[in-house]
Design an enzyme around this catalytic site. Structure first.
Site, PDB file in Angstrom:
ATOM      1  N   PHE A 213      -0.826  10.719   1.049  1.00  0.00           N
ATOM      2  CA  PHE A 213       0.044  11.469   0.145  1.00  0.00           C
ATOM      3  C   PHE A 213      -0.848  12.289  -0.782  1.00  0.00           C
ATOM      4  O   PHE A 213      -1.555  11.728  -1.631  1.00  0.00           O
ATOM      5  CB  PHE A 213       0.935  10.494  -0.622  1.00  0.00           C
ATOM      6  N   ASP A 215      -1.843  13.857  -3.574  1.00  0.00           N
ATOM      7  CA  ASP A 215      -1.508  13.895  -4.996  1.00  0.00           C
ATOM      8  C   ASP A 215      -2.706  14.424  -5.776  1.00  0.00           C
ATOM      9  O   ASP A 215      -3.520  15.164  -5.225  1.00  0.00           O
ATOM     10  CB  ASP A 215      -1.117  12.485  -5.464  1.00  0.00           C
ATOM     11  N   ASP A 283      -4.672   5.162   2.058  1.00  0.00           N
ATOM     12  CA  ASP A 283      -4.187   5.829   0.853  1.00  0.00           C
ATOM     13  C   ASP A 283      -4.085   4.856  -0.317  1.00  0.00           C
ATOM     14  O   ASP A 283      -4.557   5.134  -1.415  1.00  0.00           O
ATOM     15  CB  ASP A 283      -2.809   6.452   1.123  1.00  0.00           C
TER      16      ASP A 283
END
Ligand SMILES: Nc1nc2c(c(CN[C@H]3C=C[C@H](O)[C@@H]3O)cn2[C@@H]2O[C@H](COP(=O)(O)O)[C@@H](O)[C@H]2O)c(=O)[nH]1
Length: 306
Positions: A213, A215, A283
């Protein structure tokens, strides 16, 4: 999630501000001997969980608002998660679709027990309304029905979410090409999988299709590990907390190269150590390292996507 993987690789092959250092990936992989430290989902102990549909509603609302905490230096993701948890424990109807449709900024702050306006608060409110309205219109008020209609496929669930909820369509244009990053849609799937331990609402037969993800924490960790190298202008902007413009080449390269680098790491662990890891596990390990290292400087982009 082939579109995410393929477009991230496309960016990485043309990137000029960010480079992925394959030798450093190999060094990291050798150092950990292909064993990514296992981090428990909810290692922080902040999440609502009751093993039923209300947990799904909680996670969907959480990930609808899971972006851009940094403009308020005292605010973090933990406040959002624990604020929503507390709100639900006080009032089980707090996240019902008809309530989501009507929250105002001050009411949202009150719900989260946050004393001042949230970063990009109007967007957060708009996204809550979008979730409430669309759940009501197409999913019998419940995020649990959205999940059920994906038939245990992560890829189908992400497709459904991005089709029905425009706020989740995390993509960018890079050198004329559409690049798919889908951070909040993918993290919702990962949260279901983690919270329900791969059972019930968390059962997905293609969970390995999910990428990391993208970010603002994971790229900072990859940079710290030497896996991502930034050009001098970009390094300087990040280290002096200058904002990176949303949609700029720099921003897209940071996010896409992070996805690409972890896919390379995962491939290498498979080849060298014969282990088939999930990007989700890598992650969570990287993210948990990042949030525990307060000194890490991360890129700052105003965005509703992450
Ligand atoms: N790549 C990645 N990014 C993640 C998460 C999570 C939380 N995941 C939950 C799942 C299991 C755990 O138990 C966690 O509770 C948040 N973020 C992102 O971090 C940033 C917030 O940082 P700060 O401002 O310091 O709070 C912001 O962009 C936010 O969207 C993750 O797992 N992976």
């Amino acid at each position: 999630m082939e579109a995410v993987r393929a477009s991230a690789a496309w960016v990485a092959s043309r990137s000029s501000h960010v480079t992925v250092d394959l030798q450093e990936i190999e060094k990291v992989v050798d150092k950990i001997q292909g064993n990514v430290p296992k981090v428990e989902w909810d290692f922080e102990g902040i999440h609502y969980f009751d093993n039923g549909p209300l947990t799904v509603q909680y996670l969907f609302v959480l990930d609808a608002l899971n972006f851009c905490f940094w403009p308020d230096k005292d605010l973090s993701y933990d406040h959002l998660a624990s604020g929503l948890k507390l709100a639900l424990e006080k009032d089980k109807t707090a996240l019902n679709a008809d309530r989501l449709k009507n929250y105002t900024g001050p009411q949202l702050r009150q719900l989260l027990n946050w004393p001042r306006p949230l970063p990009i608060e109007e967007e957060r409110v708009r996204l809550l309304h979008e979730v409430g309205l669309e759940l009501e219109r197409n999913f019998g008020d419940q995020a649990a029905n959205l999940v059920k209609s994906a038939g245990n496929s992560a890829a189908t669930l992400i497709e459904l979410i991005t089709r029905h909820f425009p706020g989740f369509r995390d993509h960018s244009l890079y050198k004329g090409h559409q690049v798919f990053l889908y951070k909040r849609a993918q993290i919702f799937v990962a949260d279901l999988w983690g919270a329900f331990k791969g059972q019930n609402y968390g059962e997905f037969n293609d969970i390995n299709s999910i990428t990391i993800f993208a970010d603002y924490i994971v790229p900072a960790v990859l940079r710290e590990l030497g896996i991502l190298k930034y050009g001098s202008n970009l390094s300087c902007s990040i280290d002096s907390n200058r904002e990176i413009v949303p949609g700029s080449e720099e921003e897209v390269e940071i996010r896409a190269c992070s996805i690409y680098a972890v896919e390379k790491m995962r491939d290498l662990i498979g080849k060298k150590f014969g282990k088939q890891l999930l990007s989700i596990d890598i992650d969570l390990w990287l993210w948990s390292c990042g949030v525990q290292n307060m000194a890490l400087s991360h890129h700052r982009t105003l965005s509703i996507y992450y």
